[in-house]
Design a protein around this motif. Structure first.
Motif, PDB file in Angstrom:
ATOM      1  N   MET A 179       0.866  -1.192   0.000  1.00 46.30           N
ATOM      2  CA  MET A 179       0.000   0.000   0.000  1.00 46.30           C
ATOM      3  C   MET A 179       0.900   1.240   0.000  1.00 46.30           C
ATOM      4  SD  MET A 179      -2.545  -1.399   2.986  1.00 46.30           S
ATOM      5  CE  MET A 179      -1.226  -1.848   4.111  1.00 46.30           C
ATOM      6  N   LYS A 180       0.248   2.402  -0.146  1.00 46.24           N
ATOM      7  CA  LYS A 180       1.062   3.635  -0.192  1.00 46.24           C
ATOM      8  C   LYS A 180       1.911   3.796   1.062  1.00 46.24           C
ATOM      9  CE  LYS A 180      -1.795   6.629  -2.986  1.00 46.24           C
ATOM     10  NZ  LYS A 180      -2.926   7.519  -2.814  1.00 46.24           N
ATOM     11  N   ILE A 181       1.266   3.529   2.185  1.00 50.36           N
ATOM     12  CA  ILE A 181       1.979   3.745   3.446  1.00 50.36           C
ATOM     13  C   ILE A 181       3.228   2.872   3.572  1.00 50.36           C
ATOM     14  CG2 ILE A 181       0.551   2.080   4.741  1.00 50.36           C
ATOM     15  CD1 ILE A 181       0.931   4.067   7.071  1.00 50.36           C
ATOM     16  N   CYS A 182       3.160   1.676   2.953  1.00 47.77           N
ATOM     17  CA  CYS A 182       4.281   0.730   3.055  1.00 47.77           C
ATOM     18  C   CYS A 182       5.551   1.324   2.452  1.00 47.77           C
ATOM     19  CB  CYS A 182       3.955  -0.568   2.343  1.00 47.77           C
ATOM     20  SG  CYS A 182       2.412  -1.301   2.846  1.00 47.77           S
ATOM     21  N   LEU A 183       5.376   2.153   1.420  1.00 38.84           N
ATOM     22  CA  LEU A 183       6.549   2.714   0.744  1.00 38.84           C
ATOM     23  C   LEU A 183       7.097   3.928   1.484  1.00 38.84           C
ATOM     24  CD1 LEU A 183       5.220   2.419  -2.919  1.00 38.84           C
ATOM     25  CD2 LEU A 183       6.822   0.906  -1.745  1.00 38.84           C
ATOM     26  N   ARG A 184       6.322   4.412   2.482  1.00 41.96           N
ATOM     27  CA  ARG A 184       6.741   5.621   3.210  1.00 41.96           C
ATOM     28  C   ARG A 184       7.325   5.292   4.576  1.00 41.96           C
ATOM     29  NH1 ARG A 184       1.633   7.819   2.563  1.00 41.96           N
ATOM     30  NH2 ARG A 184       1.389   7.870   4.816  1.00 41.96           N
ATOM     31  N   GLN A 185       6.660   4.382   5.269  1.00 37.96           N
ATOM     32  CA  GLN A 185       7.029   4.190   6.672  1.00 37.96           C
ATOM     33  C   GLN A 185       7.143   2.710   7.029  1.00 37.96           C
ATOM     34  OE1 GLN A 185       5.001   7.006   9.033  1.00 37.96           O
ATOM     35  NE2 GLN A 185       5.406   5.892  10.920  1.00 37.96           N
ATOM     36  N   GLU A 186       8.135   2.427   7.850  1.00 39.21           N
ATOM     37  CA  GLU A 186       8.362   1.040   8.239  1.00 39.21           C
ATOM     38  C   GLU A 186       7.211   0.529   9.104  1.00 39.21           C
ATOM     39  OE1 GLU A 186      11.777  -1.051  10.481  1.00 39.21           O
ATOM     40  OE2 GLU A 186      12.654   0.517   9.238  1.00 39.21           O
ATOM     41  N   PRO A 187       6.732  -0.682   8.880  1.00 43.95           N
ATOM     42  CA  PRO A 187       5.620  -1.178   9.702  1.00 43.95           C
ATOM     43  C   PRO A 187       6.066  -1.523  11.120  1.00 43.95           C
ATOM     44  CG  PRO A 187       6.362  -2.877   8.182  1.00 43.95           C
ATOM     45  CD  PRO A 187       7.153  -1.649   7.857  1.00 43.95           C
ATOM     46  N   PRO A 188       5.182  -1.331  12.111  1.00 40.36           N
ATOM     47  CA  PRO A 188       5.548  -1.712  13.480  1.00 40.36           C
ATOM     48  C   PRO A 188       5.393  -3.226  13.680  1.00 40.36           C
ATOM     49  CG  PRO A 188       3.326  -0.802  13.430  1.00 40.36           C
ATOM     50  CD  PRO A 188       3.837  -0.741  12.022  1.00 40.36           C
ATOM     51  N   GLN A 189       6.020  -3.750  14.720  1.00 43.23           N
ATOM     52  CA  GLN A 189       5.819  -5.165  15.082  1.00 43.23           C
ATOM     53  C   GLN A 189       4.455  -5.274  15.764  1.00 43.23           C
ATOM     54  OE1 GLN A 189       7.482  -7.978  14.693  1.00 43.23           O
ATOM     55  NE2 GLN A 189       9.509  -7.295  14.012  1.00 43.23           N
ATOM     56  N   ILE A 190       3.617  -6.140  15.250  1.00 46.51           N
ATOM     57  CA  ILE A 190       2.277  -6.303  15.818  1.00 46.51           C
ATOM     58  C   ILE A 190       2.168  -7.689  16.442  1.00 46.51           C
ATOM     59  CG2 ILE A 190      -0.204  -6.337  15.278  1.00 46.51           C
ATOM     60  CD1 ILE A 190       1.047  -3.616  14.783  1.00 46.51           C
ATOM     61  N   GLU A 191       1.621  -7.718  17.666  1.00 43.86           N
ATOM     62  CA  GLU A 191       1.387  -9.010  18.297  1.00 43.86           C
ATOM     63  C   GLU A 191       0.135  -9.618  17.692  1.00 43.86           C
ATOM     64  OE1 GLU A 191       1.094  -9.810  22.700  1.00 43.86           O
ATOM     65  OE2 GLU A 191       2.860  -8.495  22.573  1.00 43.86           O
ATOM     66  N   VAL A 192       0.282 -10.796  17.122  1.00 48.21           N
ATOM     67  CA  VAL A 192      -0.896 -11.397  16.483  1.00 48.21           C
ATOM     68  C   VAL A 192      -1.318 -12.679  17.186  1.00 48.21           C
ATOM     69  CG1 VAL A 192      -0.627 -10.402  14.187  1.00 48.21           C
ATOM     70  CG2 VAL A 192       0.650 -12.450  14.767  1.00 48.21           C
ATOM     71  N   GLY A 193      -0.637 -13.034  18.245  1.00 52.02           N
ATOM     72  CA  GLY A 193      -0.993 -14.232  19.007  1.00 52.02           C
ATOM     73  C   GLY A 193       0.000 -14.376  20.132  1.00 52.02           C
ATOM     74  N   ASP A 194      -0.158 -15.449  20.900  1.00 54.41           N
ATOM     75  CA  ASP A 194       0.775 -15.722  21.992  1.00 54.41           C
ATOM     76  C   ASP A 194       2.157 -15.950  21.400  1.00 54.41           C
ATOM     77  OD1 ASP A 194      -0.504 -15.508  24.303  1.00 54.41           O
ATOM     78  OD2 ASP A 194      -0.767 -17.666  24.665  1.00 54.41           O
ATOM     79  N   CYS A 195       3.112 -15.106  21.729  1.00 51.99           N
ATOM     80  CA  CYS A 195       4.489 -15.242  21.207  1.00 51.99           C
ATOM     81  C   CYS A 195       4.527 -15.228  19.682  1.00 51.99           C
ATOM     82  CB  CYS A 195       5.142 -16.534  21.687  1.00 51.99           C
ATOM     83  SG  CYS A 195       5.081 -16.781  23.412  1.00 51.99           S
ATOM     84  N   HIS A 196       3.541 -14.619  19.028  1.00 56.68           N
ATOM     85  CA  HIS A 196       3.551 -14.556  17.563  1.00 56.68           C
ATOM     86  C   HIS A 196       3.457 -13.079  17.161  1.00 56.68           C
ATOM     87  CE1 HIS A 196       1.455 -15.949  13.553  1.00 56.68           C
ATOM     88  NE2 HIS A 196       2.633 -15.387  13.353  1.00 56.68           N
ATOM     89  N   THR A 197       4.510 -12.590  16.475  1.00 55.63           N
ATOM     90  CA  THR A 197       4.503 -11.193  16.042  1.00 55.63           C
ATOM     91  C   THR A 197       4.829 -11.120  14.554  1.00 55.63           C
ATOM     92  OG1 THR A 197       6.839 -10.943  16.573  1.00 55.63           O
ATOM     93  CG2 THR A 197       5.293 -10.252  18.277  1.00 55.63           C
ATOM     94  N   ALA A 198       4.362 -10.054  13.916  1.00 59.20           N
ATOM     95  CA  ALA A 198       4.723  -9.821  12.515  1.00 59.20           C
ATOM     96  C   ALA A 198       4.759  -8.319  12.284  1.00 59.20           C
ATOM     97  CB  ALA A 198       3.712 -10.483  11.589  1.00 59.20           C
TER      98      ALA A 198
END
Ligand SMILES: Nc1ncnc2c1ncn2[C@@H]1O[C@H](COP(=O)(O)OP(=O)(O)OP(=O)(O)O)[C@@H](O)[C@H]1O
Ligand code: SF4
Ligand SMILES: [Mg+2]
Length: 337
Positions: A301-320
């Motif tokens: 997306m546009k934002i992806c080319l501008r700013q680095e994505p944050p680490q998001i917790e998506v589950g127990d001990c699972h981040t992306a």
């Protein structure tokens, strides 16, 4: 041996490593975080140049000029590894952590017998008489499944097959009874059958000794076979991290999805066509702004080319780290600025 599965051995926080080359700064590792507990096997996967080995060398204190740690921390059992004196560093490498490398021929000395090299490795760690060191070396060769170990001790590296040399390397890595073994692509130079034997061997030894393993590989199949948790690296960053089941069955990052789609599966009845990840790896001298995977990502997306994505917790001990996982990505990015 009683295995304490819950003792934190290694704590890596926001680790940065750069190479200061004449052409400019190569940010080989750009802020990675993970913990490793005793008895755990962690896989580090990612394509060539993603920073897997550099990260391991930083832990071992084996980074060579023009490379150096530029930020973050590495703690082993609470002690600051980056502040170790050279004596402490040597003792850390000799007694707590050891590393096996991709190509055994670059690590085994061709002019000394296997026995000489193993005995020297034993004596580096323990002050013990030579006959006991020899017995320990033979014990190690037996442990890694080398037949006729007394005879092998008298042979030179070139007299052994590739698989046997790799087993000798594993034996060398184990003589000090390390708490952590770092295995950097230990099977890629071997044919598939021998690869499977070596992985099986490492699994057995891990169960027996309770050591933790950091297993660096390109091969997701190997990860499924041996690892408890996985860090997926891309352009010097961990883009997704989780237990093996999370990464294989609930992947969240487009790069992890791409890796899985490009991997042959034998566990599915209908074999899907393998889809390679399009595009070329990041030029680490001139990385793109925003998400490093942006130029190759089908969801960009546009934002992806501008700013680095944050680490998001998506589950127990699972981040992306991906903007797709942020509800209101544009607003979030604006707030962060
Ligand atoms: N001595 C060096 N000088 C400059 N850059 C370096 C040096 N060593 C490594 N790098 C850079 O650091 C980055 C990470 O390299 P690293 O060896 O960790 O990759 P890797 O993920 O282990 O790859 P592979 O799977 O091929 O082993 C690469 O971009 C590489 O070009
Ligand atoms: S942040 Fe954007 S470019 Fe990066 S992986 Fe996610 S969707 Fe793709
Ligand atoms: Mg490497």
């Amino acid at each position: 041996m009683e295995i304490n599965m819950h003792k934190k051995l290694l704590e890596i926080k926001n680790l940065h490593v750069s190479f200061f080359t004449p052409a400019g700064e190569v940010k080989a590792v750009g802020g990675i975080d993970y913990d490793l507990y005793s008895g755990e096997v962690m896989g580090i996967v990612g394509e060539s140049g993603s920073g897997k080995s550099v990260e391991a060398y930083a832990i071992m204190g084996l980074l060579q000029s023009p490379g150096r740690v530029t930020g973050g921390s590495i703690k082993f059992e609470g002690r600051d590894v980056l502040a170790f004196t050279s004596k402490e560093q040597q003792s850390f490498r000799g007694n707590e952590v050891s590393m096996i490398f991709q190509n055994p021929m670059t690590c085994l000395n061709p002019v000394y017998t296997i026995g000489n090299q193993l005995i020297e490795a034993v004596c580096c760690h323990d002050v013990i008489p030579k006959n006991q060191a020899e017995a320990r070396a033979i014990e190690m060769l037996t442990l890694v499944g080398i037949n006729n170990p007394e005879q092998r001790m008298k042979q030179y590296p070139h007299e052994l097959s590739g698989g046997m040399r790799q087993r000798v390397m594993i034996a060398m890595g184990l003589v000090c009874d390390p708490k952590i073994l770092i295995a950097d692509e230990p099977t890629t130079a071997l044919d598939v059958t021998i690869q499977a034997q070596i992985i099986e061997l490492m699994k057995e030894i891990q169960k027996l000794t309770g050591m933790a393993i950091i297993f660096i590989t390109h091969n997701l199949g190997v990860v499924a076979e041996i690892c408890d948790k996985v860090s997926v690296m891309y352009a010097g960053k961990i883009v997704e991290q989780g237990c093996v089941e999370d990464i294989f069955y609930k992947p969240k990052h487009p790069y992890t999805l791409g890796l899985l789609k490009s991997m042959p599966r034998v566990d599915e009845e209908q074999h899907e066509r393998l889809i390679p990840i399009e595009g070329t790896p990041v030029d680490m001298l001139n990385p793109p702004p925003g998400c490093p995977f942006g130029p190759r990502c089908g969801f960009c997306m546009k934002i992806c080319l501008r700013q680095e994505p944050p680490q998001i917790e998506v589950g127990d001990c699972h981040t992306a780290a991906c903007w797709l996982l942020v509800d209101d990505a544009e607003k979030e990015a604006a707030d962060a600025q």
